[in-house]
Write a protein that holds these residues in place. Sequence first.
Motif: not given
Length: 256
Positions: A48-71
């Motif tokens: 993932l690319r963040i363009n024009n990086l800003q101080k407000s981009d400081s935060d908590k990010y989360s990645l939720d991975i699921q299978d094909s059945n949405a589990a």
Amino acid sequence: MFIRLMDTIPPRFTFDKSKTRILRWRNNAVSIYVMKNRFSFDDSKGTLRINNLQKSDSDKYSLDIQDSNAAAVENRTLNLSIQAPLSSVTLVNECLSQGEMRMSCTTEGVGDSPQYSWTLDGHTLTQDELLSGNKDTDIIVLRQDMSGLLSCSVSNHVSSISKDMRIATCVFINCTLSNGMHVSQWVFAATNTLCVEPTTVRDTTADHLICGLRAAVAVLLLIGITVYFAWKKKKSSKAEDPENSVCMVEMRSAAD
């Protein structure tokens, strides 16, 4: 700025910033894409690319991975902190009421989360040298009569910078100025302009003229004394010499 989310693209996943959805992946494509001008996803690299990086981009990010059945398969979190590099450092010193010295170390510019450390002649300051304050803060107070090369180092996660200063000597002055104001305080000896008697600038030309006149008078007086004694000696010599004596003879006639 690039963030590597995964090595292999799963059937389904979402990527959120705090509670804001950035993107959602379904059926080998992005189904929701928020702020496309700021965020872009490269599915060939899983980044993932963040363009024009800003101080407000400081935060908590989360990645939720699921299978094909949405589990749910996996959840990953990322705490992103954007920090600006430090700029120049300024050291300011001040004499306090008992002859102690307060040192302030400040950073100029937009540096974030600075951390401070102090050394004196290359070694970390000790409690015997510090009157108050912690050696890890931007302001410290040194005990009276400290000397040496003081250094303040400032750093954050992206940069580091330092500044040195030779410790000045604080002296106590106590006097009354010409305007009647009484001064009683600790000041830096090297820059003290108080309680200093004004220096009278003498006219050297006049001094030279006076010295010349005095020398001329002395020479003339010496010449006069020499001439006088020479004349007196000559006169005395004439009085003692018979050949130079003058006799008065009165001649009378025979009849007398």
